[in-house]
Design a protein around this motif. Structure first.
Motif: not given
Length: 112
Positions: A76-89
């Motif tokens: 979502a920004n330089a260091i925080e996962p986006s919704g898509a990144g959070g879902l991948k995690i």
């Protein structure tokens, strides 16, 4: 690094002492600007090295978040996962914990 390694080791010992299956995660690289990204990756390698060595020495499972969140859209920004990144995690953790079928064979690391 010595202080981090000692603290991380103590934390893992406390968790392992609970007698439950344990999975650890590495630290992802983030979505930093090119100049920052290179320096940050080098610094994070030292932390991730500690995490991996401590996990391997205890035969713990590892989710390498550097491989999970590897695209610009994962942040979502330089260091925080986006919704898509959070879902991948979340999906990687579910697979690592055996709560979902694994679509491909995991890597095995032999240590000690």
């Amino acid at each position: 690094m010595d202080a981090f390694e000692q603290s991380y080791s103590w934390a893992l010992e406390a968790v392992v002492a609970l007698g439950r299956p344990t999975t650890v995660c590495t630290i992802y690289n983030g979505n930093l600007a090119p100049g920052e990204a290179e320096r940050a990756r080098i610094a994070l390698m030292t932390f991730n090295d500690v995490i991996l060595r401590q996990a391997f020495s205890r035969a713990l499972d590892v989710v390498d978040l550097r491989l999970v969140c590897s695209e610009v859209g994962d942040f979502a920004n330089a260091i925080e996962p986006s919704g898509a990144g959070g879902l991948k995690i979340a999906r990687a953790l579910v697979r690592a914990l055996g709560a979902a079928a694994v679509q491909k064979r995991a890597t095995t690391v032999t240590a000690g």
